[in-house]
Design an enzyme around this catalytic site. Structure first.
Site, PDB file in Angstrom:
ATOM      1  N   PRO A 262       0.796  -1.239   0.000  1.00  0.00           N
ATOM      2  CA  PRO A 262       0.000   0.000   0.000  1.00  0.00           C
ATOM      3  C   PRO A 262       0.821   1.278   0.000  1.00  0.00           C
ATOM      4  O   PRO A 262       0.325   2.333  -0.386  1.00  0.00           O
ATOM      5  CB  PRO A 262      -0.824  -0.108   1.280  1.00  0.00           C
ATOM      6  CG  PRO A 262      -0.065  -1.049   2.157  1.00  0.00           C
ATOM      7  CD  PRO A 262       0.608  -2.012   1.240  1.00  0.00           C
TER       8      PRO A 262
ATOM      9  N   SER B 104       3.894   1.830  -1.586  1.00  0.00           N
ATOM     10  CA  SER B 104       4.981   1.719  -2.557  1.00  0.00           C
ATOM     11  C   SER B 104       5.263   3.070  -3.202  1.00  0.00           C
ATOM     12  O   SER B 104       4.443   4.002  -3.147  1.00  0.00           O
ATOM     13  CB  SER B 104       4.641   0.667  -3.619  1.00  0.00           C
ATOM     14  OG  SER B 104       3.408   0.963  -4.232  1.00  0.00           O
TER      15      SER B 104
ATOM     16  N   GLU C 293       4.257  -0.649   5.358  1.00  0.00           N
ATOM     17  CA  GLU C 293       4.156  -0.031   6.691  1.00  0.00           C
ATOM     18  C   GLU C 293       3.979   1.478   6.627  1.00  0.00           C
ATOM     19  O   GLU C 293       4.800   2.203   6.065  1.00  0.00           O
ATOM     20  CB  GLU C 293       5.385  -0.360   7.546  1.00  0.00           C
ATOM     21  CG  GLU C 293       5.280   0.180   8.963  1.00  0.00           C
ATOM     22  CD  GLU C 293       6.315  -0.383   9.929  1.00  0.00           C
ATOM     23  OE1 GLU C 293       6.273  -0.008  11.111  1.00  0.00           O
ATOM     24  OE2 GLU C 293       7.167  -1.176   9.493  1.00  0.00           O
TER      25      GLU C 293
ATOM     26  N   LYS D 223       5.130  -5.107  14.061  1.00  0.00           N
ATOM     27  CA  LYS D 223       6.067  -5.943  14.818  1.00  0.00           C
ATOM     28  C   LYS D 223       5.438  -7.320  14.968  1.00  0.00           C
ATOM     29  O   LYS D 223       4.399  -7.472  15.613  1.00  0.00           O
ATOM     30  CB  LYS D 223       6.372  -5.347  16.204  1.00  0.00           C
ATOM     31  CG  LYS D 223       7.628  -4.504  16.220  1.00  0.00           C
ATOM     32  CD  LYS D 223       8.874  -5.354  16.118  1.00  0.00           C
ATOM     33  CE  LYS D 223      10.105  -4.521  15.798  1.00  0.00           C
ATOM     34  NZ  LYS D 223      10.401  -4.497  14.365  1.00  0.00           N
TER      35      LYS D 223
END
Length: 450
Positions: A231, A233, A249, A266
């Site tokens: 999402p 990029s 992320e 994480k």
């Protein structure tokens, strides 16, 4: 620039993918692309930009189309954001786009080496291209918007010529781990020694995979974006430096009414083609006490980072230990939200919060010192951030994991994970490969042995 009057014109109805479009523009400098949660945007012809390389800060202003002159003054972020402007869009609408490397961010607090390549690029863009329902559409607030539009149209018409003019991307050496497993084990044991000694609770230990290459990394982008479906990029080229993000992320979303959101990752387990095996992998992550402990450490660190700039009592954790599934891995993701105080400058807040706690460890400063000691090479852009700000202070910045850097003929990919006292060395070593194996395999398809 007149920010109230916009030039808008359809460029092309044909559904070119972003890589095809970027290849047409590859002769232009500092063209940048962000997927931005399926709101694709390509920005070009920055009106001014700032570049840092080898700790040297340079500022440039555009004097004519694709021509720039160095300027002694730096971008004034104290007056960059215009509170009178309201962005009716949820994505980029003219403003600042760029990246901040891990090296540049970490150097704010600790003395570390810097990779020999650009470590920061921030450009102010009044002209950009979005993928709309009609096709790729050009938007500009510039007086010479029509001339810029014509340059882009000519580039699209000459796309076959542009594609022939650049050297095809090829690896001249395969991409392989710089560390042996023995070297990883040694670093892992040193991390646990530091934890036992009370220096830290968690260290994000990462390792580098390197290759030699020629040609434009841009040739590979569509294949990587299809592989990862990430999402956050993006792609950026500055002279002989290219940065390709396949990041899942989010670091910080700067939303309307000064709301900010961060979503640390994480905890990771691999995906499997077999549905039953894939579900078992997901359930293992859901019930992993070790990964939950790791995740909550970083949530606490980020809550603390945000609270410095947030209105009292506004820091919340609406989601904890959620599972998000991507093409290669399942991730454990939490969410922290807050409201920025009225007087806080969003860019200054971003810089202060970088590098993100999910890719350093806790406590952050000591973690960065240990990372510098053990990893053996500067991270460069990896674990930095790429994103944008609109002029009203809204914007979105990622964490540059699953990223590829190319500077001259050097290609670099990194992967790693958080090490705690409960970590198993073999499992952590395998997690590095779970995260990057598919990307490495794809990258090495461009290796052509003589």
């Amino acid at each position: 620039m007149n920010k109230s009057v916009i030039f808008e014109k359809l460029l092309i109805k044909q559904q070119l993918n972003p890589t095809q479009f970027l290849l047409c523009l590859s002769h232009l400098n500092h063209v940048v692309y962000l997927k931005n949660l399926n709101h694709p945007v390509i920005a070009l012809f920055a009106s001014e930009y700032m570049l840092i390389q080898n700790q040297k800060i340079q500022k440039f202003n555009r004097t004519s189309l694709n021509q720039y002159q160095q300027n002694a003054e730096s971008i004034d972020f104290n007056h960059f954001f215009k509170k009178s402007l309201q962005n009716s869009h949820s994505d980029f609408n003219g403003g600042l786009i760029g990246f901040i490397s891990y090296d540049e961010a970490a150097q704010q607090q600790v003395n570390i080496r810097s990779k020999n390549q650009p470590s920061l690029f921030l450009g102010i863009y009044y002209s950009y291209i979005k993928l709309t329902d009609q096709g790729w559409t050009f938007f500009s607030y510039e007086h010479d918007a029509e001339a810029i539009f014509q340059v882009i149209q000519e580039a699209l018409q000459d796309k076959d010529k542009q594609n022939k003019n650049h050297q095809t991307f090829t690896l001249t050496q395969p991409c392989t781990a710089r560390w042996s497993q023995h070297q990883y084990v040694t670093a892992f044991k040193q991390v646990q020694d530091y934890i036992r000694a009370g220096d830290c609770y968690q260290i994000n230990l990462t390792q580098e995979f390197t290759a030699k290459a020629q040609g434009l990394l841009l040739d590979t982008t569509e294949a990587f974006w299809q592989l990862t479906d990430a999402p956050y990029s993006g792609y950026l080229k500055i002279d002989d430096f290219e940065l390709l993000s396949c990041s899942p992320e989010l670091f910080i979303d700067f939303e309307a009414d000064r709301k900010i959101t961060t979503k640390p990752i994480k905890g990771t387990m691999p995906r499997h083609k077999d549905a039953e095996q894939d579900e078992q992998s997901k359930q293992s992550l859901i019930h992993s006490k070790k990964d939950q402990a790791e995740n909550v450490m970083i949530v606490d660190l980020l809550r603390n980072d945000l609270s410095v700039y947030a209105e009292t009592g506004s820091v919340k954790t609406p989601k904890l230990f959620e599972i998000e599934s991507f093409n290669q891995v399942h991730h454990m993701v939490s969410e922290v939200t807050a409201t920025l105080r009225e007087e806080v400058n969003p860019f200054h807040m971003l810089m202060s919060a970088l590098p993100g706690g999910s890719i350093t460890g806790a406590p952050k400063i000591r973690a960065m010192q240990i990372i510098e000691e053990l990893e053996g090479a500067p991270r460069g852009a990896y674990c930095g951030s790429m994103g944008y700000f609109n002029f009203d202070g809204t914007g979105s910045w990622n964490i540059l994991i699953r990223s590829i850097q190319k500077y001259q003929d050097n290609v670099s990919v990194w992967a790693g994970g958080g090490i705690t006292i409960a970590s198993d060395c073999d499992a952590e070593y395998q997690e590095c490969f779970d995260k990057v194996e598919a990307m490495l395999k794809l990258l090495n398809t461009w290796y052509k042995p003589e």
